[in-house]
Design a protein around this motif. Sequence first.
Motif, short mmCIF file in Angstrom:
data_model
loop_
_atom_site.label_atom_id
_atom_site.label_comp_id
_atom_site.label_asym_id
_atom_site.label_seq_id
_atom_site.Cartn_x
_atom_site.Cartn_y
_atom_site.Cartn_z
N VAL A 24 70.34 -7.37 -3.57
CA VAL A 24 70.94 -6.08 -3.22
C VAL A 24 69.83 -5.13 -2.82
O VAL A 24 68.80 -5.03 -3.51
N GLY A 25 70.02 -4.45 -1.72
CA GLY A 25 69.08 -3.41 -1.28
C GLY A 25 69.78 -2.07 -1.33
O GLY A 25 70.90 -1.93 -0.85
N VAL A 26 69.13 -1.09 -1.94
CA VAL A 26 69.70 0.24 -2.10
C VAL A 26 68.77 1.26 -1.47
O VAL A 26 67.56 1.25 -1.74
N LEU A 27 69.33 2.14 -0.65
CA LEU A 27 68.58 3.26 -0.10
C LEU A 27 69.20 4.54 -0.64
O LEU A 27 70.41 4.76 -0.49
N LEU A 28 68.39 5.36 -1.29
CA LEU A 28 68.84 6.62 -1.87
C LEU A 28 68.31 7.80 -1.07
O LEU A 28 67.15 7.80 -0.65
N LEU A 58 66.18 6.61 1.61
CA LEU A 58 66.86 6.57 2.90
C LEU A 58 66.06 7.41 3.88
O LEU A 58 65.77 8.57 3.61
N GLY A 59 65.70 6.83 5.00
CA GLY A 59 64.80 7.51 5.94
C GLY A 59 65.47 8.34 7.00
O GLY A 59 64.80 8.98 7.79
N VAL A 60 66.79 8.35 7.06
CA VAL A 60 67.49 9.16 8.05
C VAL A 60 68.35 10.20 7.34
O VAL A 60 68.74 10.01 6.19
N SER A 108 73.09 4.10 0.50
CA SER A 108 73.47 3.01 1.38
C SER A 108 73.11 1.72 0.65
O SER A 108 72.02 1.61 0.09
N ILE A 109 74.04 0.77 0.66
CA ILE A 109 73.83 -0.49 -0.08
C ILE A 109 74.07 -1.67 0.86
O ILE A 109 75.05 -1.71 1.58
#
Length: 126
Positions: free
Chosen positions: A75-79, A108-110, A118-119
């Motif tokens: 699982v990849g998570v972007l916070l 999260l870069g955007v 985003s997962i």
Amino acid sequence: MPREVLCTPDAPSSPLYSQGVRAGGHLHVSGLVGIDPSTGELAGAGIQDQTRQALRNCRAVLGAGGATLDDVVEVGVLLTRSEDFAGLNEEYARWFPPPGPARYVARLGVDLPGVLVSIRMTAVTA
């Protein structure tokens, strides 16, 4: 190895990417946010509501490919905000009790208005 594009009305979609792709026994779910596909709106303003919906969305794509959360290996998570890490973990633990799959969390870069998480997932089936 042919690839199969996965699509379900039970998760948000975009013409810019596939919701998921199966290649052999590997199923890759795109990074999905906490948008409720029935309303097109974010499921809530808080990290737990958005995490819960993002996980529901990922589960729906997994199901479209014949997989379940039990098949998830990564699982990849972007916070968006680092301070949401504890709230993310609280909801995440309800979906993946120990021992869970491999996981990473990054920023999260955007800038997506209102989006906190985003997962993405990778699952393996026989």
